[in-house]
Motif scaffolding. Structure first.
Motif, short mmCIF file in Angstrom:
data_model
loop_
_atom_site.label_atom_id
_atom_site.label_comp_id
_atom_site.label_asym_id
_atom_site.label_seq_id
_atom_site.Cartn_x
_atom_site.Cartn_y
_atom_site.Cartn_z
N PHE A 25 37.52 38.57 18.20
CA PHE A 25 38.63 37.65 18.42
C PHE A 25 39.54 37.76 17.19
CE2 PHE A 25 34.94 36.23 20.68
CZ PHE A 25 35.41 35.79 21.91
N CYS A 56 44.76 34.52 19.93
CA CYS A 56 43.96 35.72 19.65
C CYS A 56 44.23 36.87 20.61
CB CYS A 56 42.47 35.38 19.75
SG CYS A 56 41.85 34.44 18.36
N LEU A 73 41.80 30.26 19.60
CA LEU A 73 41.67 31.21 20.70
C LEU A 73 42.99 31.52 21.40
CD1 LEU A 73 38.30 30.04 22.30
CD2 LEU A 73 38.77 32.30 21.34
N SER A 74 43.86 30.53 21.51
CA SER A 74 45.11 30.75 22.23
C SER A 74 46.02 31.77 21.53
CB SER A 74 45.86 29.42 22.39
OG SER A 74 46.22 28.88 21.13
N TRP A 79 31.99 27.36 21.75
CA TRP A 79 33.39 27.70 21.94
C TRP A 79 34.32 26.77 21.16
CZ3 TRP A 79 33.72 32.35 22.96
CH2 TRP A 79 32.88 32.99 23.89
N ASP A 135 37.04 28.19 18.53
CA ASP A 135 38.43 27.77 18.59
C ASP A 135 38.89 27.17 17.27
OD1 ASP A 135 40.87 27.51 19.95
OD2 ASP A 135 40.42 25.45 20.53
N LYS A 187 41.21 35.27 27.54
CA LYS A 187 40.36 34.17 27.11
C LYS A 187 39.44 33.73 28.23
CE LYS A 187 40.47 29.37 25.56
NZ LYS A 187 41.32 28.22 25.17
#
Length: 237
Positions: A194, A167, A164-165, A155, A159, A128
């Protein structure tokens, strides 16, 4: 792959075409559902004839190991491109990546012959940070304040859509023959996926920088103008 409506992405995409002094930045960000139906199911069955869905395929080394995307196009040829393969993904995930490219660039390009080594997986421990920094660095260098103002909104929207955390992040690194941005005048480009397995969703972020000095003149009007200029020059002589 079904394109998902996202009003935040639509608003951001209108701001991802940025004119600079000597180049034009052209980017877009899209969200796709990985839930297969109809044509996708048929294509997946054909794709998996060469191997089972969970068989692992070798990928190329990651792209964002401390270099920015504007240098990636230089690393796609030469010794680095022939280095050892460093990661793997299932054939099912590989199908999702290829199907996303087909959906995004349809009907101008067909990626059905794309191979696993045309993709990389960014290391999960810091993907990330590295990917976001690489994108931010490249776009900030090219577009300056125009992108800096857009960056937090971009971003946050990503998210919100993909988390994102959670992905895995993949990148597409084509050869010159299969690069959709391989035409003359393209300065650099990047293509990031992603992928959130839980959400069965992929956010695709593609961007390129094109030199304003390499705009081809293909139209008949342009050719006629060149002819008129030549005739005018000969009359002056």
């Amino acid at each position: 792959m079904k394109l998902l409506e996202n009003s935040s992405f639509e608003a951001i995409n209108t701001q991802l075409t940025i004119e600079t002094g000597d180049c034009q930045i052209i980017g877009r960000i899209e969200s796709y559902s990985c839930k297969m139906a109809g044509e996708d199911k048929q294509m997946f069955k054909q794709f998996c004839q060469e191997g089972l869905p969970h068989v692992l395929e070798a990928l190329s080394p990651p792209q964002t190991t401390g270099i920015s995307p504007n240098k990636l196009s230089q690393s796609q040829s030469g010794d680095e491109a022939e280095g050892p393969l460093s990661d793997k993904c299932s054939r099912k995930t590989l199908f999702y990546l290829i199907a996303t490219l087909n959906a995004s660039f349809r009907p101008d390009y067909d990626f059905s012959r794309t191979k696993s080594h045309d993709f990389s997986k960014e290391p999960s421990s810091y993907c990330k940070v590295n990917v976001l920094n690489a994108v931010n660095s490249s776009l900030s260098s090219a577009a300056g304040g125009e992108f800096s103002r857009l960056q937090p909104q971009l971003w946050q929207a990503v998210d919100d859509e993909i988390c994102l955390s959670e992905c895995d992040i993949y990148s597409y690194r084509p050869d010159l023959d299969s690069d959709p941005y391989g035409e003359e005048g393209n300065l650099w480009s990047f293509n990031y996926f992603f992928y959130n397995k839980r959400l069965k969703r992929i956010v695709f972020f593609t961007c390129r920088s094109v030199s304003v000095f390499m705009t081809p003149v293909d139209s008949e009007t342009g050719n006629d103008l060149d002819l008129d200029l030549e005739e005018g020059t000969s009359l002056v002589r």
